[in-house]
Design a protein around this motif. Structure first.
Motif, mmCIF file in Angstrom:
data_model
loop_
_atom_site.group_PDB
_atom_site.id
_atom_site.type_symbol
_atom_site.label_atom_id
_atom_site.label_comp_id
_atom_site.label_asym_id
_atom_site.label_seq_id
_atom_site.Cartn_x
_atom_site.Cartn_y
_atom_site.Cartn_z
ATOM 1 N N PHE A 102 6.798 40.349 12.581
ATOM 2 C CA PHE A 102 5.792 41.412 12.613
ATOM 3 C C PHE A 102 5.056 41.500 11.281
ATOM 4 N N VAL A 103 5.806 41.451 10.175
ATOM 5 C CA VAL A 103 5.201 41.495 8.840
ATOM 6 C C VAL A 103 4.307 40.277 8.626
ATOM 7 N N ARG A 104 4.811 39.114 9.032
ATOM 8 C CA ARG A 104 4.044 37.872 8.859
ATOM 9 C C ARG A 104 2.725 37.925 9.616
ATOM 10 N N LYS A 105 2.781 38.355 10.861
ATOM 11 C CA LYS A 105 1.575 38.371 11.682
ATOM 12 C C LYS A 105 0.587 39.436 11.234
ATOM 13 N N SER A 106 1.106 40.504 10.623
ATOM 14 C CA SER A 106 0.221 41.561 10.132
ATOM 15 C C SER A 106 -0.711 41.035 9.053
ATOM 16 N N GLY A 107 -0.197 40.128 8.235
ATOM 17 C CA GLY A 107 -1.021 39.589 7.154
ATOM 18 C C GLY A 107 -1.608 38.227 7.446
ATOM 19 N N GLN A 108 -1.358 37.720 8.646
ATOM 20 C CA GLN A 108 -1.746 36.350 8.965
ATOM 21 C C GLN A 108 -3.261 36.174 9.038
ATOM 22 N N LEU A 109 -3.968 37.135 9.622
ATOM 23 C CA LEU A 109 -5.407 36.993 9.794
ATOM 24 C C LEU A 109 -6.115 36.938 8.447
ATOM 25 N N ALA A 110 -5.752 37.865 7.554
ATOM 26 C CA ALA A 110 -6.381 37.876 6.233
ATOM 27 C C ALA A 110 -6.063 36.604 5.457
ATOM 28 N N GLU A 111 -4.839 36.130 5.596
ATOM 29 C CA GLU A 111 -4.442 34.904 4.896
ATOM 30 C C GLU A 111 -5.202 33.706 5.446
ATOM 31 N N LYS A 112 -5.365 33.667 6.769
ATOM 32 C CA LYS A 112 -6.088 32.563 7.383
ATOM 33 C C LYS A 112 -7.542 32.536 6.934
ATOM 34 N N GLN A 113 -8.132 33.697 6.758
ATOM 35 C CA GLN A 113 -9.514 33.771 6.323
ATOM 36 C C GLN A 113 -9.675 33.269 4.895
ATOM 37 N N LYS A 114 -8.646 33.490 4.067
ATOM 38 C CA LYS A 114 -8.711 33.068 2.664
ATOM 39 C C LYS A 114 -8.410 31.575 2.495
ATOM 40 N N ARG A 115 -7.689 31.001 3.453
ATOM 41 C CA ARG A 115 -7.233 29.631 3.314
ATOM 42 C C ARG A 115 -8.398 28.647 3.491
ATOM 43 N N THR A 116 -8.491 27.693 2.594
ATOM 44 C CA THR A 116 -9.558 26.703 2.678
ATOM 45 C C THR A 116 -9.105 25.503 3.488
ATOM 46 N N ARG A 117 -10.070 24.675 3.848
ATOM 47 C CA ARG A 117 -9.765 23.435 4.563
ATOM 48 C C ARG A 117 -8.831 22.563 3.747
ATOM 49 N N GLN A 118 -9.089 22.475 2.433
ATOM 50 C CA GLN A 118 -8.233 21.659 1.575
ATOM 51 C C GLN A 118 -6.784 22.153 1.586
ATOM 52 N N GLU A 119 -6.614 23.482 1.546
ATOM 53 C CA GLU A 119 -5.269 24.040 1.521
ATOM 54 C C GLU A 119 -4.538 23.783 2.830
ATOM 55 N N GLU A 120 -5.245 23.875 3.934
ATOM 56 C CA GLU A 120 -4.616 23.613 5.226
ATOM 57 C C GLU A 120 -4.146 22.158 5.323
ATOM 58 N N VAL A 121 -4.995 21.239 4.900
ATOM 59 C CA VAL A 121 -4.611 19.824 4.916
ATOM 60 C C VAL A 121 -3.451 19.577 3.964
ATOM 61 N N PHE A 122 -3.509 20.175 2.785
ATOM 62 C CA PHE A 122 -2.457 19.988 1.788
ATOM 63 C C PHE A 122 -1.106 20.467 2.318
ATOM 64 N N ASN A 123 -1.076 21.651 2.937
ATOM 65 C CA ASN A 123 0.177 22.184 3.465
ATOM 66 C C ASN A 123 0.759 21.275 4.543
ATOM 67 N N ARG A 124 -0.084 20.805 5.435
ATOM 68 C CA ARG A 124 0.388 19.913 6.495
ATOM 69 C C ARG A 124 0.836 18.574 5.921
ATOM 70 N N PHE A 125 0.111 18.090 4.926
ATOM 71 C CA PHE A 125 0.482 16.834 4.278
ATOM 72 C C PHE A 125 1.869 16.939 3.642
#
Length: 302
Positions: free
Chosen positions: A181-204
């Motif tokens: 519940f806590v994670r999902k509450s902040g998930q939208l704002a975090e997703k908006q802040k996350r860049t394409r580079q960061e998403e690729v980096f995390n998956r990498f």
């Protein structure tokens, strides 16, 4: 044979060193460990070298930071935790201590996958048990209060006689529901802040931690991420300032250190397990990466 200290931070191995049971701040069995404060592991810390070597967790950890600062390298990523933070990592996570402040205090839960057998598992708990969770949350004052309440209730329940397994399972499940519940509450704002580079980096990084022992080509990771090798290289430089091979090499060296520190396998055996053509090649590689030979590293950290 020297015992496999890759299991050094397993509940079973800790109980072999200090004995199962409880003290005023610790409850410990082969399937469940619960700390009220860091004082509960004062007699454990002395046999765990805090610097210079990585560890792999047999059971995952749920850690609520009550005071102080802790810096860790968790699955290659450097992370800092402070008062009010929550860390959840799955079984199989590799970590290394980087800094521990003198005033560090925490509450911690560890449990074996077998403890939750025959229990319906919600999504976040299932991800944890499958070895795919590394979650760092900074809690609000209200969330901190709830975390304190959950740890306090679990502490009371584990001391019931006979051991109330179903109640403990239920509370662990409730804990993960609350965290989700806590994670999902902040998930939208975090997703908006996350860049394409960061998403690729995390998956990498997820892929490198999983495959680096046997897959060391840029093309392999680019293919898994549906990118060209050149574009992957560009994104990683932008996101981390490092190359694909920098991260691959770090993952390979980390695995080599684990085996050198925590097993008695010969260097040529480790070289073979890490897919090097021979021991000589591995020794030159390890020295180039660390400034030490494998045997020197083992002697210094054994």
């Amino acid at each position: 044979m020297k015992s496999n200290h890759l299991l050094l931070l397993a509940l079973k191995t800790v109980s072999e060193h200090v004995g199962a049971g409880r003290n005023t701040s610790r409850f410990l069995t082969s399937e469940l460990g619960l700390l009220r404060s860091v004082q509960g592991i004062a007699d454990v810390i002395h046999f765990i070298p805090m610097e210079g070597q990585p560890y792999r967790l047999t059971e995952g950890r749920v850690v609520y930071f009550r005071a102080g600062v802790l810096r860790l390298r968790v699955n290659l990523r450097e992370m800092e935790f402070k008062t009010g933070d929550l860390l959840i990592v799955s079984p199989g996570t590799v970590f290394e201590f980087l800094y521990v402040s003198p005033d560090l205090d925490l509450s911690m839960l560890a449990f074996s996958n077998s403890l939750m057998e025959n229990w319906q598992k919600e999504e976040l708990l299932q991800t944890y048990l499958q070895g795919r969770l590394c979650l760092h949350l900074s809690l609000t004052a209200q969330e901190v209060q709830r975390m304190e309440q959950l740890f306090a209730l679990l502490w009371e329940v584990v001391h019931d006689q006979p051991f109330p397994k179903a109640s403990v399972q239920s509370l662990i499940s409730l804990f993960f529901h609350q965290v989700d519940f806590v994670r999902k509450s902040g998930q939208l704002a975090e997703k908006q802040k996350r860049t394409r580079q960061e998403e690729v980096f995390n998956r990498f990084l997820e892929l490198v931690n999983k495959y680096a022992v046997r897959e060391r080509s840029i093309a392999f990771y680019a293919d898994r991420l549906y990118l060209t090798p050149r574009y992957l290289s560009t994104l990683l430089r932008q996101a981390s300032g490092r190359t694909v091979m920098d991260w691959v090499n770090e993952a390979v060296v980390q695995e080599a250190k684990l085996r050198l520190c925590h097993t008695d396998k010969l260097v040529y055996q480790i070289a073979d397990e890490l897919n090097f053509p021979n021991a000589s090649f591995f020794c030159k590689y390890f020295r180039r990466m660390t400034g030490m030979t494998p045997n020197d590293f083992r002697q210094e950290n054994g």
